[in-house]
Design a protein around this motif. Structure first.
Motif, PDB file in Angstrom:
ATOM      1  N   SER A 169      -5.046  12.414  11.527  1.00 30.18           N
ATOM      2  CA  SER A 169      -3.979  12.062  10.589  1.00 30.18           C
ATOM      3  C   SER A 169      -4.185  12.808   9.277  1.00 30.18           C
ATOM      4  N   LYS A 170      -3.112  13.307   8.713  1.00 26.92           N
ATOM      5  CA  LYS A 170      -3.183  14.234   7.594  1.00 26.92           C
ATOM      6  C   LYS A 170      -3.306  13.545   6.230  1.00 26.92           C
ATOM      7  N   LEU A 171      -3.660  14.365   5.220  1.00 29.31           N
ATOM      8  CA  LEU A 171      -3.944  13.855   3.889  1.00 29.31           C
ATOM      9  C   LEU A 171      -2.735  13.246   3.197  1.00 29.31           C
ATOM     10  N   TYR A 172      -1.529  13.690   3.542  1.00 35.88           N
ATOM     11  CA  TYR A 172      -0.346  13.140   2.865  1.00 35.88           C
ATOM     12  C   TYR A 172      -0.024  11.735   3.353  1.00 35.88           C
ATOM     13  N   PHE A 173      -0.643  11.302   4.440  1.00 33.36           N
ATOM     14  CA  PHE A 173      -0.445   9.991   5.058  1.00 33.36           C
ATOM     15  C   PHE A 173      -1.498   9.039   4.487  1.00 33.36           C
ATOM     16  N   ALA A 174      -1.145   7.793   4.184  1.00 28.90           N
ATOM     17  CA  ALA A 174      -2.076   6.856   3.550  1.00 28.90           C
ATOM     18  C   ALA A 174      -3.395   6.745   4.317  1.00 28.90           C
ATOM     19  N   TYR A 175      -3.303   6.644   5.621  1.00 28.56           N
ATOM     20  CA  TYR A 175      -4.479   6.537   6.484  1.00 28.56           C
ATOM     21  C   TYR A 175      -5.354   7.784   6.352  1.00 28.56           C
ATOM     22  N   GLY A 176      -4.769   8.963   6.472  1.00 25.53           N
ATOM     23  CA  GLY A 176      -5.524  10.205   6.369  1.00 25.53           C
ATOM     24  C   GLY A 176      -6.093  10.440   4.981  1.00 25.53           C
ATOM     25  N   PHE A 177      -5.370  10.037   3.937  1.00 28.89           N
ATOM     26  CA  PHE A 177      -5.830  10.192   2.560  1.00 28.89           C
ATOM     27  C   PHE A 177      -7.153   9.458   2.351  1.00 28.89           C
TER      28      PHE A 177
END
Length: 525
Positions: free
Chosen positions: A223-231
């Motif tokens: 999951s990517k950085l722009y997504f809350a989980y990935g952040f």
């Protein structure tokens, strides 16, 4: 009959160090400055922080780059309180840009770089961004950022080398730090505001307490950085723990995940159920030697089917920890951890958070009965950007109406039952598609499935199953459809049996992997 009013997990003594005398949460100054000082104080400056391709950036390098990049942004007119839109793939440019914006006391707007031009234009206008830091490709589209000033990632990475480090702008915990947009599963996304104090709480309550992250860990977040989980996974946890994260600019294929885990000896793997299912489908459920370094995997974004979780645990040789969170909470509010993991549930409330199950009238439901999750805790957003009416409906007396349905288990864990808006109405009867999907998923021909009520030619709602098959079924579609319907007919009530099955190449998902059920209901995408 016992009425379950509230579940709150007490804050562990080690979760938040040095509480202020007035007991209100406060950041230790500016987040970027606090992280730089933390790395220096703990001796992390020469330790790897981010790895991408064959390049390694240390914690010291990252914070120096962030301080110098802040000077570059200031030279482009960015001031405290201004909003800067980051439309970048996961990269050192993303990390540097976020730290630079934070250092200036400005507000980072985190967006998916692959969104259509109209969505980028909407977000630039909605936030009033004064500058957009963008990657290559679609950033060149006419009108993509509504005429806002733009700085390309290549320039942004090159310029800080000649710049002086910028001083950190003074802030407190509530000073806005970033805006993140909801995933848009039910329509236009909403901007959610979080402050400088929130990331530290994500780490203290989840990274340190539940996942026990240390400086020796290496993270890979699909999951990517722009997504809350990935952040939280790939930015917050590494910088607060002195550990490292592997950055990948695009969502990695199952084969790429194998390679990255083995090459970097990844210890913590974060992903979403659909990507875990693809990993299992690509390799089978036997243990993979390339995953020997993995000590735990985390799943979030949507419900993890129990069977898939078991297959992933067998493949990785490590526990799979399911959790649930929201953009409004910043990260997880219910989670399994290494000290308590109950597969098939999303765990217990994260320390410091309170959870209530309520019916549609707002009353608490009885223990063991399903209800809608209401949550409050230390990182809950103060509201949506430019959406006072929606803020008032969703954030009530300090509580967030998540619209997620769940039931509380006797041990205090919560079993997720899907979204309230996932429910289908067929013939006047409310039907949850999740149990139908779970049953269909047991058939060997089913890779992914979504069930929805779709209007027929006469306007009547009929249940239809949309199946992504494991192999091509063109010549046997009728046979497989018959088997699937017979499977449901044998196990569930007649009104839960789909009228038909459609075989599709893929299901409509958001960029974060969540199923877009409103599109499934339209029967075409």
């Amino acid at each position: 009959m016992t009425v379950q009013h509230r579940t709150a997990t007490p804050l562990p003594p080690t979760a938040v160090a040095d509480p202020p005398a007035d007991s209100r949460p406060r950041a230790r100054g500016n987040l970027a400055e606090h992280l730089a000082q933390l790395a220096a104080r703990r001796g992390w400056s020469d330790r790897a922080a981010f790895l991408q391709d064959h390049r390694v950036w240390t914690h010291g390098e990252v914070h120096d780059l962030g301080a110098r990049a802040a000077t570059v942004l200031a030279g482009h007119g960015v001031r405290a309180g201004d909003r800067v839109l980051l439309a970048l793939p996961d990269s050192i440019a993303w990390v540097t840009a976020f730290l630079a914006v934070a250092r200036l006391g400005a507000v980072a707007v985190l967006v998916n770089p692959e969104l259509p031009a109209a969505d980028h234009a909407f977000m630039a206008q909605d936030t009033g961004a004064v500058l957009c830091v963008t990657g290559p490709g679609p950033a060149e589209d006419e009108g993509r950022f509504a005429g806002r000033a733009r700085l390309g990632a290549d320039q942004f990475v090159a310029l800080p080398a000649a710049a002086e480090p910028a001083a950190a702008h003074p802030v407190d915990a509530r000073t806005p730090l970033y805006v993140q947009y909801t995933s848009g599963t039910t329509g236009r996304p909403k901007g959610v505001v979080h402050g400088h104090g929130d990331p530290r709480s994500y780490h203290d309550l989840i990274g340190r307490h539940l996942l026990r992250i240390t400086a020796d860990d290496v993270t890979l977040s699909v999951s990517k950085l722009y997504f809350a989980y990935g952040f939280g996974n790939a930015f917050v946890f590494p910088l607060f723990s002195g550990s490292a994260a592997v950055l990948v600019d695009r969502r990695p294929s199952p084969a790429a995940v194998d390679d990255l885990v083995a090459r970097h000896r990844v210890t913590l793997l974060y992903s979403v159920p659909s990507a875990y299912a693809a990993l299992v489908a690509d390799r089978g459920s036997g243990h993979g030697a390339c995953f020997a370094s993995v000590r735990a995997a985390v799943s979030a974004g949507e419900g993890l089917p129990r069977a898939v979780g078991e297959q992933v645990a067998a493949l990785l040789g490590a526990p799979v920890l399911e959790q649930i969170g929201s953009t409004e909470a910043g990260h997880a509010f219910c989670a399994n951890g290494l000290g308590h993991n109950r597969p098939g549930t999303v765990g217990r409330p994260v320390p410091g958070f309170e959870v209530e199950l309520r019916d549609r009238t707002g009353k608490a439901v009885a223990d063991g009965d399903p209800g809608e999750l209401w949550v409050r805790g230390p990182t809950l957003t103060p509201g949506y950007l430019n959406r006072p009416d929606e803020s008032e409906r969703t954030l009530v007396d300090g509580w967030l109406a998540t619209r997620d349905r769940a039931v509380r288990e006797p041990d205090g864990s919560y079993r997720h039952l899907g979204r309230a808006d996932d429910m289908e109405m067929v013939g006047g009867i409310t039907v949850s598609p999740l149990e139908i999907e779970a049953l269909l998923r047991t058939h060997p021909a089913v890779k992914e499935v979504a069930v929805a009520a779709v209007a027929d030619g006469r306007g009547a709602s009929r249940l239809r199953a949309f199946v992504v098959p494991t192999v091509a079924v063109a010549h046997e579609a009728a046979v497989v459809e018959g088997e699937l319907l017979a499977l449901v007919r044998a196990r569930l009530a007649a009104f839960k049996v789909p009228r038909s099955v459609s075989f599709v190449a893929s299901l409509p998902r958001t960029a974060t992997g969540k199923l877009r059920r409103h599109l499934v209901r339209e029967g075409a995408w």
